[in-house]
Design a protein around this motif. Sequence first.
Motif, short mmCIF file in Angstrom:
data_model
loop_
_atom_site.label_atom_id
_atom_site.label_comp_id
_atom_site.label_asym_id
_atom_site.label_seq_id
_atom_site.Cartn_x
_atom_site.Cartn_y
_atom_site.Cartn_z
N LEU A 156 -15.55 31.99 42.51
CA LEU A 156 -16.65 32.89 42.16
C LEU A 156 -16.11 34.05 41.33
N TYR A 157 -16.48 34.08 40.05
CA TYR A 157 -16.09 35.18 39.18
C TYR A 157 -17.07 35.29 38.03
N ALA A 158 -17.03 36.43 37.35
CA ALA A 158 -17.84 36.65 36.16
C ALA A 158 -17.06 37.58 35.25
N SER A 159 -17.29 37.48 33.96
CA SER A 159 -16.66 38.41 33.02
C SER A 159 -17.71 38.97 32.08
N GLY A 160 -17.49 40.21 31.66
CA GLY A 160 -18.44 40.85 30.78
C GLY A 160 -18.12 42.33 30.65
N ALA A 161 -19.13 43.10 30.27
CA ALA A 161 -18.96 44.53 30.07
C ALA A 161 -20.16 45.25 30.66
N THR A 162 -19.91 46.47 31.15
CA THR A 162 -21.03 47.25 31.67
C THR A 162 -21.24 48.55 30.90
N THR A 163 -20.23 49.00 30.19
CA THR A 163 -20.37 50.19 29.34
C THR A 163 -19.52 49.97 28.10
N ASP A 164 -19.66 50.83 27.10
CA ASP A 164 -18.86 50.68 25.88
C ASP A 164 -17.37 50.76 26.14
N ASP A 165 -16.97 51.58 27.13
CA ASP A 165 -15.55 51.73 27.42
C ASP A 165 -15.05 50.73 28.46
N ALA A 166 -15.91 49.88 28.95
CA ALA A 166 -15.51 48.91 29.99
C ALA A 166 -15.82 47.49 29.52
N LYS A 167 -15.23 47.12 28.41
CA LYS A 167 -15.41 45.76 27.88
C LYS A 167 -14.36 44.84 28.50
N GLY A 168 -14.71 43.58 28.68
CA GLY A 168 -13.75 42.61 29.17
C GLY A 168 -13.44 42.71 30.64
N ILE A 169 -14.35 43.23 31.43
CA ILE A 169 -14.13 43.31 32.87
C ILE A 169 -14.29 41.91 33.48
N VAL A 170 -13.39 41.58 34.40
CA VAL A 170 -13.50 40.34 35.16
C VAL A 170 -13.74 40.74 36.61
N ALA A 171 -14.80 40.20 37.20
CA ALA A 171 -15.13 40.46 38.61
C ALA A 171 -14.85 39.18 39.39
N VAL A 172 -13.99 39.26 40.40
CA VAL A 172 -13.56 38.10 41.18
C VAL A 172 -13.87 38.36 42.65
N VAL A 173 -14.47 37.36 43.32
CA VAL A 173 -14.85 37.52 44.72
C VAL A 173 -13.74 37.00 45.63
N SER A 184 -21.00 39.58 54.84
CA SER A 184 -21.70 39.62 53.55
C SER A 184 -20.98 38.62 52.65
N VAL A 185 -21.70 37.57 52.26
CA VAL A 185 -21.08 36.48 51.50
C VAL A 185 -21.76 36.35 50.15
N VAL A 186 -20.99 36.54 49.08
CA VAL A 186 -21.52 36.46 47.72
C VAL A 186 -21.96 35.03 47.41
N GLN A 187 -23.15 34.92 46.85
CA GLN A 187 -23.68 33.63 46.41
C GLN A 187 -23.54 33.47 44.89
N ARG A 188 -23.81 34.56 44.14
CA ARG A 188 -23.76 34.54 42.68
C ARG A 188 -23.41 35.93 42.16
N LEU A 189 -22.75 35.96 41.01
CA LEU A 189 -22.54 37.22 40.32
C LEU A 189 -22.47 36.94 38.82
N SER A 190 -22.96 37.89 38.04
CA SER A 190 -22.97 37.75 36.59
C SER A 190 -23.16 39.11 35.94
N PHE A 191 -22.74 39.21 34.70
CA PHE A 191 -23.00 40.41 33.91
C PHE A 191 -24.27 40.17 33.13
N ILE A 192 -25.29 41.02 33.34
CA ILE A 192 -26.58 40.89 32.68
C ILE A 192 -27.00 42.26 32.17
N ASP A 193 -27.27 42.34 30.89
CA ASP A 193 -27.78 43.58 30.29
C ASP A 193 -26.94 44.81 30.67
N GLY A 194 -25.63 44.68 30.62
CA GLY A 194 -24.75 45.81 30.84
C GLY A 194 -24.48 46.19 32.28
#
Length: 137
Positions: A20-37, A75-85
């Motif tokens: 379970l992981y997702a990659s993306g950006a949430t702000t202009d200075d935080a590009k290329g973030i990888v979130a891993v569960v 608390s068990v993650v089912q899904r994660l994704s970067f959507i609209d920042g």
Amino acid sequence: MDDPDLNGQTVLAGTPSSPLYASGATTDDAKGIVAVVFLCTAGGAGWPDVIGLYNSQLGLIGSIDLGSIDQQEHSVVQRLSFIDGVLHVEWLTNNEACPIGAELSIPRSADFSINATGSFSVNDSVSGAPTIPCPGD
């Protein structure tokens, strides 16, 4: 004698071929973030999942402990994704009215803004209704 099943472990959540992981950006200075569960089974029991936040060079910049977000034992993650920042996370947690022995029956979700240093804020958090009654009900 130590029982390895009771010592537990911390591992990537998901399956070996599909963690379970997702990659993306949430702000202009935080590009290329990888979130891993990660899931933890210390003491032979499941604990709330933790989401590790990594920069584009895979250096750890922070983490999100779902136990500190929803104050539940499981608390068990089912899904994660970067959507609209934002990092959108969906998870299941146990019934607040019967936390001990309760099934993971409450769907929850939250949107997180994350900056380049790993600091995060919760933009929106949603709690669903239990789908399974408490044991003994």
